[in-house]
Design a protein around this motif. Structure first.
Motif, short mmCIF file in Angstrom:
data_model
loop_
_atom_site.label_atom_id
_atom_site.label_comp_id
_atom_site.label_asym_id
_atom_site.label_seq_id
_atom_site.Cartn_x
_atom_site.Cartn_y
_atom_site.Cartn_z
N ARG A 299 -6.04 -36.99 -19.91
CA ARG A 299 -4.80 -36.66 -20.63
C ARG A 299 -4.84 -35.22 -21.15
N TYR A 300 -5.95 -34.82 -21.76
CA TYR A 300 -6.03 -33.46 -22.31
C TYR A 300 -6.31 -32.43 -21.24
N PHE A 301 -6.99 -32.82 -20.18
CA PHE A 301 -7.13 -31.93 -19.03
C PHE A 301 -5.75 -31.60 -18.47
N GLU A 302 -4.91 -32.63 -18.32
CA GLU A 302 -3.55 -32.42 -17.81
C GLU A 302 -2.73 -31.58 -18.77
N ARG A 303 -2.99 -31.72 -20.05
CA ARG A 303 -2.28 -30.89 -21.06
C ARG A 303 -2.66 -29.42 -20.88
N ILE A 304 -3.93 -29.17 -20.60
CA ILE A 304 -4.38 -27.79 -20.34
C ILE A 304 -3.63 -27.24 -19.12
N LEU A 305 -3.50 -28.05 -18.08
CA LEU A 305 -2.77 -27.62 -16.89
C LEU A 305 -1.29 -27.40 -17.20
N ASP A 306 -0.70 -28.33 -17.98
CA ASP A 306 0.71 -28.22 -18.34
C ASP A 306 0.99 -26.94 -19.11
N LEU A 307 0.06 -26.57 -19.98
CA LEU A 307 0.24 -25.35 -20.77
C LEU A 307 -0.09 -24.10 -19.98
N ARG A 308 -0.51 -24.30 -18.73
CA ARG A 308 -0.86 -23.19 -17.84
C ARG A 308 -1.91 -22.25 -18.47
N LEU A 309 -2.88 -22.88 -19.09
CA LEU A 309 -3.93 -22.11 -19.76
C LEU A 309 -4.97 -21.56 -18.79
N PHE A 310 -4.97 -22.06 -17.56
CA PHE A 310 -5.98 -21.63 -16.59
C PHE A 310 -5.42 -20.72 -15.51
N LEU A 311 -4.47 -19.93 -15.80
CA LEU A 311 -3.91 -19.02 -14.80
C LEU A 311 -4.75 -17.77 -14.68
N LEU B 100 -10.63 -21.79 -31.69
CA LEU B 100 -10.80 -23.24 -31.66
C LEU B 100 -9.61 -23.98 -32.27
N ARG B 101 -9.21 -23.57 -33.45
CA ARG B 101 -8.12 -24.29 -34.15
C ARG B 101 -6.78 -24.13 -33.45
N LYS B 102 -6.47 -22.92 -32.99
CA LYS B 102 -5.19 -22.71 -32.31
C LYS B 102 -5.14 -23.49 -31.00
N LEU B 103 -6.21 -23.44 -30.23
CA LEU B 103 -6.25 -24.18 -28.97
C LEU B 103 -6.13 -25.68 -29.23
N ALA B 104 -6.79 -26.15 -30.26
CA ALA B 104 -6.70 -27.57 -30.61
C ALA B 104 -5.25 -27.94 -30.94
N ARG B 105 -4.58 -27.11 -31.70
CA ARG B 105 -3.16 -27.36 -32.03
C ARG B 105 -2.31 -27.35 -30.76
N MET B 106 -2.57 -26.40 -29.88
CA MET B 106 -1.82 -26.32 -28.63
C MET B 106 -1.98 -27.59 -27.79
N LEU B 107 -3.18 -28.16 -27.82
CA LEU B 107 -3.46 -29.36 -27.04
C LEU B 107 -3.08 -30.64 -27.77
N GLY B 108 -2.87 -30.52 -29.08
CA GLY B 108 -2.55 -31.70 -29.87
C GLY B 108 -3.76 -32.59 -30.12
N VAL B 109 -4.89 -31.95 -30.41
CA VAL B 109 -6.14 -32.66 -30.63
C VAL B 109 -6.84 -32.07 -31.85
N CYS C 207 -14.56 -35.83 -5.91
CA CYS C 207 -13.99 -35.14 -7.09
C CYS C 207 -12.59 -34.61 -6.83
N ASP C 208 -11.68 -34.98 -7.71
CA ASP C 208 -10.38 -34.33 -7.75
C ASP C 208 -10.49 -33.18 -8.74
N ASP C 209 -9.38 -32.54 -9.08
CA ASP C 209 -9.42 -31.40 -10.00
C ASP C 209 -9.98 -31.78 -11.37
N TYR C 210 -9.64 -32.98 -11.83
CA TYR C 210 -10.13 -33.42 -13.13
C TYR C 210 -11.65 -33.53 -13.13
N TYR C 211 -12.23 -34.19 -12.15
CA TYR C 211 -13.68 -34.36 -12.14
C TYR C 211 -14.41 -33.05 -11.86
N ARG C 212 -13.79 -32.13 -11.12
CA ARG C 212 -14.39 -30.80 -10.96
C ARG C 212 -14.43 -30.08 -12.31
#
Length: 142
Positions: A130-142, A103-112, A80-85
């Motif tokens: 792709r969307y996992f990386e978007r979550i990382l790009d948006l630094r949502l998991f700090l 839900l709606r705001k997060l969806a807009r932030m992710l573009g989904v 497992c890399d970070d994505y599969y974890r």
């Protein structure tokens, strides 16, 4: 003692194998068990062709049910890399984000679509890399 020595020897033998992508990680994790593709496929209940396609790099993704089967035998830290974890615990990891942003705001932030995000949050579907990386790009998991 003999088992520990054999395990350490296998680790040393395969330590230099690269782990840059799913194909390399799967092959390394399988080889550490000493199993062939056929043996591993039988043991976890998946087809050998799936293992072969992943190890050969023809498939660059596995679904969570297959991942869970593989992890009954293979080392999670290698496979497992970070994505599969993230995929393994996506419901728990998405829940606080949905609570924080809605839900709606997060969806807009992710573009989904909000419905797709809701399916991921419930575990109905696996989030794409792709969307996992978007979550990382948006630094949502700090």
């Amino acid at each position: 003692m003999v088992v520990q020595i054999a395990t350490n020897w296998k680790l040393l033998q395969f330590a230099e194998m690269p782990c840059n992508n799913l194909a390399e990680r799967l092959k390394k994790a399988r080889m550490l068990t000493g199993m062939s593709q056929v043996e591993l496929a039988k043991k976890v209940g998946i087809s050998r062709s799936v293992l072969n396609e992943v190890e050969a790099g023809y498939r660059n993704k596995i679904l969570r049910p297959t991942l869970l089967k593989l992890l009954t035998v293979l080392d999670k830290d290698i496979l497992c890399d970070d994505y599969y974890r993230f995929v393994l615990d996506q419901e728990e990891k998405l829940k606080p984000l949905v609570e924080k942003y809605g839900l709606r705001k997060l969806a807009r932030m992710l573009g989904v679509d909000a419905s797709s995000l809701d399916h991921w949050k419930r575990g109905d579907y696996q989030i794409s890399k792709r969307y996992f990386e978007r979550i990382l790009d948006l630094r949502l998991f700090l």
